[in-house]
Design a protein around this motif. Structure first.
Motif, mmCIF file in Angstrom:
data_model
loop_
_atom_site.group_PDB
_atom_site.id
_atom_site.type_symbol
_atom_site.label_atom_id
_atom_site.label_comp_id
_atom_site.label_asym_id
_atom_site.label_seq_id
_atom_site.Cartn_x
_atom_site.Cartn_y
_atom_site.Cartn_z
ATOM 1 N N GLU A 211 0.851 -1.196 0.000
ATOM 2 C CA GLU A 211 0.000 0.000 0.000
ATOM 3 C C GLU A 211 0.884 1.242 0.000
ATOM 4 O OE1 GLU A 211 -3.062 0.164 2.904
ATOM 5 O OE2 GLU A 211 -3.433 -1.996 2.790
ATOM 6 N N THR B 118 2.110 5.082 0.843
ATOM 7 C CA THR B 118 2.010 5.896 2.059
ATOM 8 C C THR B 118 0.992 7.013 1.828
ATOM 9 O OG1 THR B 118 3.791 7.320 1.304
ATOM 10 C CG2 THR B 118 4.408 5.468 2.683
ATOM 11 N N ALA B 119 0.467 7.512 2.910
ATOM 12 C CA ALA B 119 -0.527 8.592 2.819
ATOM 13 C C ALA B 119 0.125 9.837 2.219
ATOM 14 C CB ALA B 119 -1.081 8.912 4.201
#
Length: 154
Positions: A14, A16-17
């Motif tokens: 996923e 990273t923000a």
């Protein structure tokens, strides 16, 4: 064969923000424009506030006068006039010409013009002083706008 290909796959990673900095360039342009607009409005408001100071002070002093004489009212009006008009234009005004400058003819104060000698050079009646005070209050409130309109704003 299918088993072997599934074993060779990697796990899904996923991302990273997203960070808040640096912002997108359209957002930078909008924020910069808003800051400039806010500074411009603040500066213009401050300049207008400062330019209207003589009017505010004169109206306050005129309202505080107890039994004013024509000379007291004239003094306040001339102080305001000197803030917005050239001294040479104001210095030559007296009597009827002063009342005409204040707009007595345009604002329905014809009686003041007719009795200007009594108002300025003799003890005037309280009724005449009251009319002069009303004219002065009206004129002081409009002085800066009239000076700008006539193009003589100092």
């Amino acid at each position: 064969m299918q088993q072997a290909s599934l074993e060779q796959l990697n796990d899904i990673v996923e991302p990273t923000a997203a960070g808040w900095w640096p912002p997108a360039w359209p957002l930078l342009i909008i924020v910069t424009g808003l800051i400039i607009a806010l500074l411009a409005v603040t500066l213009l408001s401050w300049r207008r506030y400062r330019a209207r100071r003589p009017q505010r002070l004169a109206l306050q002093q005129l309202g505080q006068l107890q039994r004013p004489a024509a000379s007291d009212i004239t003094l306040l009006c001339k102080q305001v006039a000197l803030a917005y008009y050239p001294r040479t234009q104001i210095a030559e005004l007296n009597g009827t010409s002063w009342l005409l400058f204040l707009g007595a003819k345009d604002n329905g104060y014809q009686q003041l013009i007719e009795r200007s000698d009594e108002l300025f050079y003799k003890p005037a009646s309280p009724e005449l002083i009251g009319q002069y005070q009303q004219l002065a209050m009206h004129w002081i409130g409009q002085a800066r706008r009239q000076a700008k309109r006539s193009g003589t704003d100092v």
